[in-house]
Design a protein around this motif. Structure first.
Motif, PDB file in Angstrom:
ATOM      1  N   THR A 159       0.812  -1.218   0.000  1.00 32.71           N
ATOM      2  CA  THR A 159       0.000   0.000   0.000  1.00 32.71           C
ATOM      3  C   THR A 159       0.842   1.263   0.000  1.00 32.71           C
ATOM      4  N   SER A 173      -0.294  10.632   5.943  1.00 32.47           N
ATOM      5  CA  SER A 173      -1.439  10.307   6.800  1.00 32.47           C
ATOM      6  C   SER A 173      -1.102   9.102   7.667  1.00 32.47           C
ATOM      7  N   ILE A 221     -14.343   2.692   7.969  1.00 28.41           N
ATOM      8  CA  ILE A 221     -13.399   3.039   6.901  1.00 28.41           C
ATOM      9  C   ILE A 221     -13.756   4.395   6.304  1.00 28.41           C
ATOM     10  N   ARG A 222     -15.049   4.605   6.046  1.00 33.85           N
ATOM     11  CA  ARG A 222     -15.486   5.891   5.484  1.00 33.85           C
ATOM     12  C   ARG A 222     -15.167   7.032   6.441  1.00 33.85           C
ATOM     13  N   ASP A 224     -12.858   7.145   8.782  1.00 31.68           N
ATOM     14  CA  ASP A 224     -11.418   7.368   8.903  1.00 31.68           C
ATOM     15  C   ASP A 224     -10.850   8.091   7.682  1.00 31.68           C
ATOM     16  N   ARG A 225     -11.352   7.740   6.505  1.00 29.97           N
ATOM     17  CA  ARG A 225     -10.904   8.463   5.311  1.00 29.97           C
ATOM     18  C   ARG A 225     -11.300   9.945   5.412  1.00 29.97           C
ATOM     19  N   LYS A 226     -12.512  10.176   5.894  1.00 28.14           N
ATOM     20  CA  LYS A 226     -12.999  11.549   6.035  1.00 28.14           C
ATOM     21  C   LYS A 226     -12.139  12.337   7.015  1.00 28.14           C
ATOM     22  N   ALA A 230      -5.389   6.899   6.769  1.00 23.29           N
ATOM     23  CA  ALA A 230      -5.086   6.090   5.586  1.00 23.29           C
ATOM     24  C   ALA A 230      -5.341   4.608   5.863  1.00 23.29           C
ATOM     25  N   PRO A 231      -6.576   4.135   5.681  1.00 30.26           N
ATOM     26  CA  PRO A 231      -6.862   2.705   5.852  1.00 30.26           C
ATOM     27  C   PRO A 231      -6.057   1.870   4.852  1.00 30.26           C
ATOM     28  N   GLU A 259     -13.038  -1.213  -1.169  1.00 33.02           N
ATOM     29  CA  GLU A 259     -12.225  -0.125  -0.619  1.00 33.02           C
ATOM     30  C   GLU A 259     -10.757  -0.217  -1.043  1.00 33.02           C
TER      31      GLU A 259
END
Length: 494
Positions: A159, A173, A221-222, A224-226, A230-231, A259
């Motif tokens: 990743t 991040s 996940i949504r 944390d991204r917001k 960085a998932p 995702e």
């Protein structure tokens, strides 16, 4: 004295073989848990000041005495504890061979047979999980902790490729990954060792069966991204240590694919279900995992330790671990050197004990052994319910968590009292486990292919006696004291 003469060696091997056979034959008649005594252990070791050599026989016998007297006998058929089974006969023989031949597994050229044996077994096992044997890669590890650590590192390397050169400082991040309260704690340790820190673990809610909830996972996940995080990784579990829970792997795989996250399945114990056709559906979706942890020293019953890391992502191991070392030999003929594909460098030939055990038992032999243990788990559940216990976990695997059906049956004092009584008796071994916040239970797991109906029934009897003794003790402790009887005056007091 480092190399005994031929006659002394033959005498030592004969004595060693006798000891091993005696243990295999008689361990079931011993106490499961001898009384651990720090002073006794140190007294046993005190004469060993290493100033004067001692005879090989005396040294061996001292070690045998210590092992008999001062350890929990995990090969005992009435050990219902962690995933530490009785080792296979061929596993013991293999470890003996490995100690004698002492192959070096850093490079292919030093021991091509050993390296190819391990890769042969890796391909065979990976295929059982649904991986394409022509594309999968893997490595043997010291155990599940190293395999899980490897999973974290490969997920980071895939990743965030820039970290291999510039480290975590290259990231803008905070990387985060997703677990449940039942995920093995080796991931917490791995996160700290990798420099991510414990706060990189994000706990996902579980359902009533302690399985990860895909809806909550997607929502986290949504969020944390917001929040600018960085998932990068989702960790599913197939057979949790505490309760045997199996996460909904197919649903988690779908979230990971949507995702674009690495999906790892920790199947260190429960992965054994892949060897039994009727249990394989429990692992539906595992073939979509980016990587898998599996421990052969658990349900495949080889001696400690024998973990595996498997992946269907070609090249990720080399991308994660390869370094250039000018002093390493280069006679591999194009084959990949193990040191370039794993955390370890020089290491033991781990895979032989699994290779020989599989060669003799075959897939069907292992399937029969696992079916037997599952049947013993069902017998234990039925026996517990019939004798006033309540089973509180939900798994088809032979791991049973239970409490007493009475009013005090869920209290910490009662549960820990029962565990201590059973273990102290020497007749069986169980543990107390926390399933969720403030929710404890007794835990018994069938981990031994030698555990039979008589051993399960013996555990039930031991539990019954322990329950009575602990209930009586707690009852006396909580019983209000009778008031003192006032003195009767006779009129003759001074």
């Amino acid at each position: 004295m480092l190399m005994l003469d031929a006659e002394a060696r033959r005498d030592l091997w004969r004595r060693l073989a006798e000891v091993v056979e005696e243990y295999a034959e008689t361990v079931g008649k011993a106490r499961v848990a001898p009384s651990a005594d720090l002073e006794a252990v140190r007294s046993l070791l005190a004469p060993f000041d290493f100033a004067q050599p001692m005879s090989p026989a005396a040294a061996l016998d001292a070690a045998v005495q210590g092992l008999w007297e001062q350890q929990v006998h995990t090969p005992h058929p009435r050990y219902f504890g962690m995933f530490n089974p009785a080792p296979t006969t061929l596993g013991i023989a293999a470890d003996t061979l490995v100690a004698a031949f002492n192959p070096q597994l850093a490079t292919w050229g030093h021991s091509p047979f050993a390296v190819e044996v391990e890769q042969h077994v890796i391909r065979a096992l990976g295929e059982r999980f649904g991986y394409d044997p022509a594309r999968l890669e893997g490595t043997f590890t010291s155990g599940g902790a190293e395999a899980n650590h490897t999973a974290l590192l490969t997920a980071i390397a895939r990743t965030f490729p820039e970290t291999g050169r510039r480290g975590l400082m290259a990231l803008r991040s905070q990387p985060v990954f997703y677990v449940t309260p039942g995920t093995h704690d080796s991931f917490n340790k791995a996160a700290r060792l990798a420099g991510l820190g414990s706060e990189s673990l994000r706990e996902v809610a579980v359902d009533g069966s302690l399985r990860m909830r895909p809806d909550d996972l997607a929502e986290r996940i949504r969020e944390d991204r917001k929040d600018g995080l960085a998932p990068f990784l989702i960790v599913g579990t197939a057979g949790s240590t505490a309760s045997g829970a199996i996460d909904p792997l197919a649903d988690l795989a779908a979230v990971a694919e949507e995702e674009r996250l690495w999906f790892h399945v920790d199947a260190a114990w429960g992965g054994g279900a892949a060897l039994v056709p009727e249990l394989l559906p429990l692992l539906d979706g595992i073939e979509r995992a980016s990587s898998i942890t599996f421990d052969a020293h658990k349900w495949m019953s080889v001696p400690m330790g024998a973990g595996l890391y498997l992946t269907r992502v070609p090249g990720v191991l080399e991308r994660t671990f390869r370094v250039s070392a000018g002093y390493m030999p280069r006679e591999g003929g194009g084959a990949t050197d193990p040191y370039a594909n794993s955390m370890q460098w020089s290491r033991r030939f781990i895979g032989l004990k699994l290779f020989l055990s599989l060669a003799v038992a075959g897939w069907e032999g292992y399937a029969a052994a696992i079916r037997h243990q599952v049947a013993m788990g069902d017998r234990l559940r039925d026996g517990l319910r019939a004798t006033g216990w309540t089973v509180v976990n939900d798994t088809p695997l032979p791991l049973v968590c239970f409490v007493d059906s009475g009013p005090e049956g869920r209290s910490t004092a009662f549960l820990e009292g029962v565990t201590a009584d059973v273990v102290t008796s020497g007749e069986a071994w169980i543990s107390t486990v926390g399933l969720s916040e403030g929710n404890q239970a007794l835990r018994a797991c069938v981990t031994n292919y030698r555990s039979g109906p008589e051993d399960v029934d013996a555990l039930l009897a031991v539990l019954g006696r322990a329950r009575e003794r602990v209930a009586a003790t707690l009852g006396a402790a909580h019983r209000p004291e009778a008031p003192e009887t006032p003195a009767v005056s006779t009129g003759n007091e001074a």
